[in-house]
Design a protein around this motif. Structure first.
Motif, PDB file in Angstrom:
ATOM      1  N   GLY A 104      -6.882  87.196 101.310  1.00  0.00           N
ATOM      2  CA  GLY A 104      -8.291  87.561 101.220  1.00  0.00           C
ATOM      3  C   GLY A 104      -8.505  89.041 100.997  1.00  0.00           C
ATOM      4  O   GLY A 104      -9.510  89.454 100.393  1.00  0.00           O
ATOM      5  N   ALA A 105      -7.549  89.859 101.459  1.00  0.00           N
ATOM      6  CA  ALA A 105      -7.641  91.313 101.271  1.00  0.00           C
ATOM      7  C   ALA A 105      -7.150  91.752  99.897  1.00  0.00           C
ATOM      8  O   ALA A 105      -7.183  92.946  99.592  1.00  0.00           O
ATOM      9  CB  ALA A 105      -6.846  92.022 102.355  1.00  0.00           C
ATOM     10  N   GLY A 106      -6.666  90.783  99.098  1.00  0.00           N
ATOM     11  CA  GLY A 106      -6.288  91.104  97.729  1.00  0.00           C
ATOM     12  C   GLY A 106      -4.804  91.146  97.449  1.00  0.00           C
ATOM     13  O   GLY A 106      -4.396  91.429  96.307  1.00  0.00           O
ATOM     14  N   GLU A 107      -3.953  90.870  98.446  1.00  0.00           N
ATOM     15  CA  GLU A 107      -2.511  90.871  98.194  1.00  0.00           C
ATOM     16  C   GLU A 107      -2.125  89.657  97.345  1.00  0.00           C
ATOM     17  O   GLU A 107      -2.783  88.614  97.373  1.00  0.00           O
ATOM     18  CB  GLU A 107      -1.734  90.855  99.506  1.00  0.00           C
ATOM     19  CG  GLU A 107      -1.903  92.120 100.331  1.00  0.00           C
ATOM     20  CD  GLU A 107      -0.947  92.166 101.508  1.00  0.00           C
ATOM     21  OE1 GLU A 107       0.263  91.952 101.301  1.00  0.00           O
ATOM     22  OE2 GLU A 107      -1.421  92.409 102.636  1.00  0.00           O
ATOM     23  N   ALA A 108      -1.028  89.783  96.606  1.00  0.00           N
ATOM     24  CA  ALA A 108      -0.552  88.705  95.734  1.00  0.00           C
ATOM     25  C   ALA A 108      -0.080  87.529  96.573  1.00  0.00           C
ATOM     26  O   ALA A 108       0.744  87.696  97.478  1.00  0.00           O
ATOM     27  CB  ALA A 108       0.579  89.207  94.845  1.00  0.00           C
TER      28      ALA A 108
END
Length: 321
Positions: A104-108
Motif C-alpha cells: 500500500g505504501a508503494g513497494e513492489a
C-alpha cells in the motif's frame, strides 16, 4: 471482459465462503466455554457472525475477476492493500499486516512477498482461504483454474506450499461446480483428482493421505492426522478442509458443522469448505437463522447474496480475537 456463463457458480461459492468464514469464526469463544458440548448438540453461536480477512480478500478477488475476467497479480496485490487500508480490523495474519502495508505504501509486490520469512515467502493459508470463487469461475477448465489460482496466490504469498494450497482449493471448487446436477463425486476419488494438480508438494501429499482415510473416520481423528490449521499453514489447513468438503458435497450446513468440529483455524477451514461445497449446491439449503446471523456481503464485491431475514435480538457476547 464479459462474465462467463458460469459466473453464478462463483457467486454461490463466494456466499458459501462468507457463510463458512462467519460461522467458523463464531466458534472462537471466551475461555471456559464448553464449545464441544454445544457443537455436539448443534447449538448455534450467538449472532452476529462477522466475517474476517478470509472474506475481505475473497471480495477483492471476486471484484477483480468481475472487472478483468482473469487475474492480474500486480493490480490484485494493490487492490488487496487498498481494502486492508480501508478496513484492517478483520483478523489479518501478522505477516499480511506487513505485506499489505508495504504494498500500500508503494513497494513492489514481488519484492515484498519474496522477502517474507527470510526470503522463502509465506507458506500460510491466506492464499487458499479466499480462492474458491475463482475456481468456480473457471469451473469448465480446472487447468485454467489452477493457473489463475497460482497468479492470485503470488500476489501475497511466494512460498510454493502456499501456492499449492490455493491451486488445490481452486481446482476443488472448479470440480465441485462442474459436478452440479450430477451425483456427487466419491470423496477419495475427488481428493486424488485434486492432488494431481499439486504434485511434489506437502499439500498434495496431505490430500493423498486424506483420500486414504477410511470412510467412517470421525472429524477429530481426521483433524489429528491432517492438521486443521493450528499452524496457520497451507499444508496443515487445505487437506483437512477439502477432506471435510468432499465428504458433504450435497449438504453445505453439514459440511460446515463437520469442518468446525476439527477446531483449529476454524474460520479459514470453514471458509474453504463453504466455498467449495456452495460452488456445487448454492446456499439455498442454509437455514434462515444462519442467513440472518451472518454479516452481509458488501455491495462493491459485485455479488448480492439472497435476501437475509432480519436477525432476532441477541445478548452481546464478547469473543476473543
Amino acid at each position: 471482459m464479459s462474465r462467463p456463463p458460469y459466473a453464478p457458480s462463483a457467486h454461490a461459492s463466494l456466499d458459501g465462503l462468507v457463510m463458512g468464514d462467519a460461522f467458523g469464526d463464531s466458534w472462537f469463544t471466551l475461555s471456559g466455554e464448553n464449545v464441544e458440548e454445544q457443537w455436539a448438540a448443534r447449538g448455534l453461536r450467538p449472532a452476529p457472525w462477522r466475517w474476517t480477512d478470509d472474506s475481505a480478500m475473497a471480495f477483492v478477488l471476486f471484484a477483480h475477476l468481475t472487472a478483468h475476467g482473469e487475474v492480474r497479480p500486480g493490480a490484485l496485490a494493490r487492490e488487496f492493500a487498498a481494502e486492508y487500508a480501508r478496513d484492517s480490523g478483520r483478523k489479518y495474519g501478522a505477516s499480511m499486516h506487513e505485506v499489505l502495508e508495504r504494498i500500500g505504501a508503494g513497494e513492489a509486490w514481488r519484492d515484498v512477498t519474496g522477502e517474507q520469512f527470510g526470503g522463502q515467502g509465506s507458506y500460510g493459508n491466506g492464499a487458499a482461504m479466499r480462492v474458491a470463487p475463482l475456481g468456480a469461475w473457471f469451473r469448465n477448465d480446472p487447468e485454467e483454474a489452477a493457473a489463475q489460482a497460482r497468479l492470485s496466490a503470488r500476489a501475497t504469498h511466494a512460498h510454493p506450499e502456499a501456492v499449492a494450497g490455493a491451486v488445490a482449493v481452486a481446482v476443488a471448487a472448479a470440480l465441485a461446480a462442474a459436478s452440479a446436477g450430477h451425483d456427487a463425486p466419491v470423496r477419495a476419488e475427488f481428493l486424488r483428482e485434486v492432488a494431481g494438480y499439486v504434485p511434489g508438494s506437502e499439500v498434495g501429499s496431505g490430500l493423498r493421505v486424506a483420500a486414504g482415510l477410511p470412510a467412517a473416520t470421525p472429524v477429530d481423528r481426521a483433524a489429528s492426522i491432517l492438521g486443521s490449521g493450528w499452524r496457520i499453514s497451507a499444508r496443515d489447513t487445505v487437506p483437512f478442509a477439502l477432506w471435510s468438503a468432499a465428504g458433504q458435497l450435497d449438504d453445505l450446513p453439514e459440511a460446515l458443522w463437520q469442518t468446525v468440529g476439527g477446531w483449529g483455524d476454524r474460520d479459514t477451514t470453514c471458509a474453504i469448505a463453504g466455498g467449495v461445497v456452495a460452488a456445487r449446491t448454492g446456499t439455498g439449503g442454509v437455514p434462515a437463522a444462519w442467513l440472518s446471523a451472518c454479516e452481509a456481503v458488501p455491495a462493491w464485491s459485485g455479488w448480492t447474496p439472497p435476501e437475509r431475514p432480519a436477525p432476532p435480538p441477541q445478548p452481546l457476547v464478547r469473543q476473543i480475537m
